[in-house]
Scaffold this motif. Structure first.
Motif, PDB file in Angstrom:
ATOM      1  N   TRP A  90       0.832  -1.193   0.000  1.00 18.18           N
ATOM      2  CA  TRP A  90       0.000   0.000   0.000  1.00 18.18           C
ATOM      3  C   TRP A  90       0.873   1.251   0.000  1.00 18.18           C
ATOM      4  N   SER A  91       0.273   2.344  -0.424  1.00 14.92           N
ATOM      5  CA  SER A  91       0.955   3.634  -0.330  1.00 14.92           C
ATOM      6  C   SER A  91      -0.066   4.685   0.082  1.00 14.92           C
ATOM      7  N   GLY A  92       0.427   5.767   0.661  1.00 20.79           N
ATOM      8  CA  GLY A  92      -0.456   6.836   1.101  1.00 20.79           C
ATOM      9  C   GLY A  92       0.178   8.186   0.856  1.00 20.79           C
ATOM     10  N   GLU A  93      -0.666   9.175   0.617  1.00 20.17           N
ATOM     11  CA  GLU A  93      -0.146  10.518   0.371  1.00 20.17           C
ATOM     12  C   GLU A  93      -1.185  11.578   0.692  1.00 20.17           C
ATOM     13  N   VAL A  94      -0.702  12.706   1.182  1.00 21.01           N
ATOM     14  CA  VAL A  94      -1.562  13.872   1.387  1.00 21.01           C
ATOM     15  C   VAL A  94      -1.745  14.530   0.032  1.00 21.01           C
ATOM     16  N   ARG A  95      -2.996  14.712  -0.383  1.00 25.69           N
ATOM     17  CA  ARG A  95      -3.294  15.264  -1.704  1.00 25.69           C
ATOM     18  C   ARG A  95      -3.499  16.774  -1.664  1.00 25.69           C
ATOM     19  N   SER A  96      -4.053  17.272  -0.573  1.00 25.52           N
ATOM     20  CA  SER A  96      -4.240  18.722  -0.463  1.00 25.52           C
ATOM     21  C   SER A  96      -4.382  19.118   0.999  1.00 25.52           C
ATOM     22  N   ILE A 114      -3.951   0.654  -2.703  1.00 24.14           N
ATOM     23  CA  ILE A 114      -3.521  -0.720  -2.465  1.00 24.14           C
ATOM     24  C   ILE A 114      -3.326  -1.401  -3.811  1.00 24.14           C
ATOM     25  N   TYR A 115      -2.423  -2.372  -3.821  1.00 20.74           N
ATOM     26  CA  TYR A 115      -2.033  -3.028  -5.067  1.00 20.74           C
ATOM     27  C   TYR A 115      -2.254  -4.533  -4.955  1.00 20.74           C
ATOM     28  N   GLY A 116      -2.772  -5.111  -6.016  1.00 21.52           N
ATOM     29  CA  GLY A 116      -2.899  -6.557  -6.131  1.00 21.52           C
ATOM     30  C   GLY A 116      -2.230  -6.987  -7.421  1.00 21.52           C
ATOM     31  N   THR A 117      -2.190  -8.280  -7.657  1.00 15.74           N
ATOM     32  CA  THR A 117      -1.567  -8.766  -8.886  1.00 15.74           C
ATOM     33  C   THR A 117      -2.387  -8.402 -10.117  1.00 15.74           C
ATOM     34  N   ASP A 118      -3.677  -8.181  -9.916  1.00 11.35           N
ATOM     35  CA  ASP A 118      -4.569  -7.926 -11.039  1.00 11.35           C
ATOM     36  C   ASP A 118      -5.001  -6.469 -11.194  1.00 11.35           C
ATOM     37  N   GLU A 120      -4.909  -2.166  -9.147  1.00 14.36           N
ATOM     38  CA  GLU A 120      -4.643  -1.293  -8.019  1.00 14.36           C
ATOM     39  C   GLU A 120      -5.887  -0.450  -7.803  1.00 14.36           C
ATOM     40  N   MET A 121      -6.071  -0.010  -6.572  1.00 13.78           N
ATOM     41  CA  MET A 121      -7.280   0.731  -6.229  1.00 13.78           C
ATOM     42  C   MET A 121      -6.917   1.794  -5.202  1.00 13.78           C
ATOM     43  N   TYR A 122      -7.519   2.970  -5.322  1.00 14.25           N
ATOM     44  CA  TYR A 122      -7.271   3.992  -4.306  1.00 14.25           C
ATOM     45  C   TYR A 122      -8.585   4.528  -3.769  1.00 14.25           C
ATOM     46  N   ARG A 123      -8.503   5.047  -2.569  1.00 15.52           N
ATOM     47  CA  ARG A 123      -9.620   5.704  -1.912  1.00 15.52           C
ATOM     48  C   ARG A 123      -9.065   6.961  -1.251  1.00 15.52           C
ATOM     49  N   GLU A 124      -9.873   8.009  -1.248  1.00 18.00           N
ATOM     50  CA  GLU A 124      -9.493   9.272  -0.610  1.00 18.00           C
ATOM     51  C   GLU A 124     -10.521   9.634   0.440  1.00 18.00           C
ATOM     52  N   SER A 125     -10.060  10.375   1.422  1.00 12.03           N
ATOM     53  CA  SER A 125     -10.967  10.884   2.434  1.00 12.03           C
ATOM     54  C   SER A 125     -10.376  12.151   3.040  1.00 12.03           C
ATOM     55  N   ALA A 152      -9.839   6.945   4.963  1.00 11.55           N
ATOM     56  CA  ALA A 152      -9.528   6.400   3.632  1.00 11.55           C
ATOM     57  C   ALA A 152      -9.404   4.879   3.714  1.00 11.55           C
ATOM     58  N   CYS A 153      -8.776   4.377   4.770  1.00 11.83           N
ATOM     59  CA  CYS A 153      -8.663   2.919   4.939  1.00 11.83           C
ATOM     60  C   CYS A 153     -10.026   2.290   5.204  1.00 11.83           C
ATOM     61  N   ALA A 154     -10.894   2.997   5.911  1.00 10.67           N
ATOM     62  CA  ALA A 154     -12.256   2.494   6.146  1.00 10.67           C
ATOM     63  C   ALA A 154     -13.010   2.342   4.833  1.00 10.67           C
ATOM     64  N   ARG A 155     -12.685   3.142   3.849  1.00  6.93           N
ATOM     65  CA  ARG A 155     -13.337   3.018   2.538  1.00  6.93           C
ATOM     66  C   ARG A 155     -12.961   1.725   1.818  1.00  6.93           C
ATOM     67  N   PHE A 156     -11.901   1.062   2.288  1.00  7.40           N
ATOM     68  CA  PHE A 156     -11.556  -0.277   1.810  1.00  7.40           C
ATOM     69  C   PHE A 156     -12.208  -1.347   2.677  1.00  7.40           C
ATOM     70  N   GLY A 157     -12.845  -0.927   3.769  1.00  7.88           N
ATOM     71  CA  GLY A 157     -13.512  -1.865   4.669  1.00  7.88           C
ATOM     72  C   GLY A 157     -12.838  -2.027   6.014  1.00  7.88           C
ATOM     73  N   LEU A 158     -11.658  -1.481   6.199  1.00 10.45           N
ATOM     74  CA  LEU A 158     -10.909  -1.645   7.449  1.00 10.45           C
ATOM     75  C   LEU A 158     -11.604  -0.895   8.586  1.00 10.45           C
ATOM     76  N   GLY A 159     -12.103  -1.648   9.557  1.00 12.04           N
ATOM     77  CA  GLY A 159     -12.784  -1.058  10.708  1.00 12.04           C
ATOM     78  C   GLY A 159     -14.169  -0.535  10.402  1.00 12.04           C
ATOM     79  N   LEU A 160     -14.694  -0.841   9.250  1.00 11.10           N
ATOM     80  CA  LEU A 160     -16.006  -0.325   8.853  1.00 11.10           C
ATOM     81  C   LEU A 160     -17.107  -0.806   9.790  1.00 11.10           C
ATOM     82  N   HIS A 161     -16.902  -1.953  10.417  1.00 14.73           N
ATOM     83  CA  HIS A 161     -17.889  -2.481  11.363  1.00 14.73           C
ATOM     84  C   HIS A 161     -18.132  -1.517  12.522  1.00 14.73           C
ATOM     85  N   LEU A 162     -17.160  -0.682  12.842  1.00 18.83           N
ATOM     86  CA  LEU A 162     -17.328   0.275  13.941  1.00 18.83           C
ATOM     87  C   LEU A 162     -18.381   1.325  13.614  1.00 18.83           C
TER      88      LEU A 162
END
Length: 168
Positions: A90-96, A114-118, A120-125, A152-162
């Motif tokens: 994974w990689s992360g960056e401040v966009r603005s 985040i990157y997979g073999t097939d 890559e996908m990004y999410r911003e927040s 931004a990580c929650a947009r991938f599902g991480l901790g979304l249950h909270l």
């Protein structure tokens, strides 16, 4: 199974124990009952499946708002470690960065990719913090970045249950 990483902790995440060693290169050893965790060389769908798992209660923190309402959250450093574990490329960056016209708050946009073999996908927040806010950790920029990173990580599902627990 041993994997080289550049961090050290006694934190337990999803059946994995991170052990600290005194050498410059720390080693992470998986417990005997653990499954493969490397996101390297896996399709994006497998990485997302791991990120969508429920985060154990022992890794959560509790913050009480000024109005007395308490919320559970995952500290940014725990989110970082979970990302390193399940999406190691994974990689992360401040966009603005934007300050309010009155200079009392700062907002920023953070992108996580985040990157997979097939694919890559990004999410911003976004994250916003008061510049004059006392207490807690760090300055307003650090707080806003941590908030935006977690979201931004929650947009991938991480901790979304909270977020769903708050609605019950």
């Amino acid at each position: 199974m041993a994997v080289r990483r550049g961090f050290c902790s006694s934190l337990k995440v999803y059946n994995y124990r991170f052990r600290c060693f005194s050498s410059a290169k720390e080693t992470i050893e998986a417990e005997d009952d653990a499954i493969e965790t490397s996101g390297i060389g896996r399709p994006l769908s497998h990485v997302l499946k791991q990120l969508n798992k429920k985060v154990p209660e022992s890794l959560l923190s509790l913050r009480t708002q000024p109005d007395g309402f308490s919320i559970k959250y995952i500290p940014w450093h725990i989110v970082n470690r979970i990302m390193n574990l399940h999406a190691p490329e994974w990689s992360g960056e401040v966009r603005s960065i934007t300050y309010s016209p009155d200079g009392k708050s700062v907002s920023l946009v953070y992108r996580v990719t985040i990157y997979g073999t097939d694919a890559e996908m990004y999410r911003e927040s976004t994250g916003t913090a008061l510049v004059s806010e006392e207490g807690g950790y760090g300055d307003a920029m650090q707080k806003a970045e941590a908030m935006a990173f977690r979201r931004a990580c929650a947009r991938f599902g991480l901790g979304l249950h909270l977020y769903h627990e708050d609605m019950q």
